[in-house]
Write a protein that holds these residues in place. Sequence first.
Motif: not given
Length: 592
Positions: A16-43
């Motif tokens: 991947c490119t550096a930008d793609q990696f950053d996008d994947w990391r950000m997207g995965y973190t945001q999706n995980g936090s939203a799906e889990d529905g709790s701050a603890e699980d998001g962290n």
Amino acid sequence: MAYASFKDFCVAANLCTADQFDDWRMGYTQNGSAEDGSAEDGNKIKNSVGSLFELVREKSEKSEKDFLSLIGQAFDWKPVDLSEVKPEPEARLKISSKVASQHKVIPVSMEEGVLMVATSNPFSTDLLNAVRFAAQGPVNFMLAPSEDITKAYEKHYGVGADTIDELAQDQVDEEEDLALMFGDEKEIAEGDQEASIIRFVNQVILQAQKSRATDIHFEPQEDNLQIRHRIDGILHVMPMPPALNRLQAALISRIKVMSGMNIAEKRLPQDGRINIKIKGAEIDIRVSTVPTVYGESVSLRLLTRESVLKGMDTLGMTKEIEEPISNIIRKPHGIVLVTGPTGSGKSTSLYSFLNTINDTDKRIMTVEDPVEYEMAGVNQVAVKNDIGRSFAHILRHFLRQDPDVIMVGEIRDGETAEIAIQAANTGHLVFSTLHTNDAPSAFTRLIDMDCEPFLVADAIEAVMAQRLVRTLCPECRVEQVVSKEYLLSVEFPPTQVPGAKFWHGKGCDACGERGYQGRSGIYELLQNSEAIQAQVINRAPASVIGQLARSEGMKTLREYGWGRALAGVTSIEEVLRVTQITEDAAEPVENF
């Protein structure tokens, strides 16, 4: 080349490119936090580089093995084949089963004071911190696919090891603090232990179902509790954690509760039943307990609708057996017997016969001990000897119920045999089983039960002896070279030796390294005739009846088995294992 981070590696490897990696990391973190529905699980997701590692692997569209190979070369982590490696005892003691299960790691060895740990996720900070804390020292990674790690965990730690270790520790803590624990605190501790016991028993049953086991045996020994599964007719010891024997009483009590037994009664044998669902499949579990020197031995027989109600086309019958049997079971009267030792599939064959002819224009009644499976449209009665409801007692009353077809689970005594013969001679079709080694012996067995030879000769339409052979695994089946001398020594037909080809299983992951997967039947069908009737009336021995039946076209179990071996369904070893040897056994197949 050394890399400062996982990101640098991904960019350098063109994943991947550096930008793609950053996008994947950000997207995965945001999706995980939203799906889990709790701050603890998001962290948790935000802090888990291992989760991102899995995401990058999926995005790369590479297989796990190839991806780990790239990682290993880049970061100097060696690959390890866990199927060929046994963890060193010193390394095994460094990592508890709970840590190994939770983080999916396998301790492999100690190299100059460094613990070598196999993992499929080397960038997880949670994993690294947990393993370092447990090892109390330096740790280095080795790489292995996640599926291999799961198999190695079950092999070296045992099924449910994390549950057992947790229970064992709780038990030690309770013993230490028992004098200080009163009221609610003690009740909570006991409740926690009960929940863990339930979880462990469920894990054992799930593992048995996953490995296609038909039986689970809990066998108390002097210093441990052994658990064995019967898979394709052969017993296999299941790897279990060493602390299991300390929880023997609690495990057996849990099984008793599930099966409706009296948990206080430990001096007498008991029988029970459990009905469960696994992934939508209904499983009927028959439970039996017997008191032994070191405690109660518990056996669980697992039955599914698919394993009991099979069509005749799935029993391993060739046309030369299936066609005549299909005609025989549709006759208006007579006795059809299925013979063989315990575990040879006799009940499955009887259920298949009933399932084939079951229709609204037939009244079918069965007497069984116990009722293996409830069939729609069939009147089934279970034997209860303690209240006088025996095979013979029920059969007498069946004759007043206007049945067309009667199935008797087993003919065990002369009285039951006489009533079955009477039913056949008065216009009923009777199916039953006998414990004999071959088909011709059924006639002599009934006569030995004091049945009149002329009645036996007239009533029996056919006798089918059977055995179950393990079928070769299609994934690892290879051709086997066998010498002519060996084939002749095990009574293989000389006319078929030229050009004969045989196969055997090498063993692979698909079959659990056994070389076999599933079972199929081999059969010996004796159809009654006037000539055979005359021999039965004259009380001829089974060998004479057998010779006459063969002259009329009957194939013996071994002859039928040779056909299945030539067809690549099973191996020579299996045919020899389950059929009678009429001459001195030759040396094992492995040595020719």
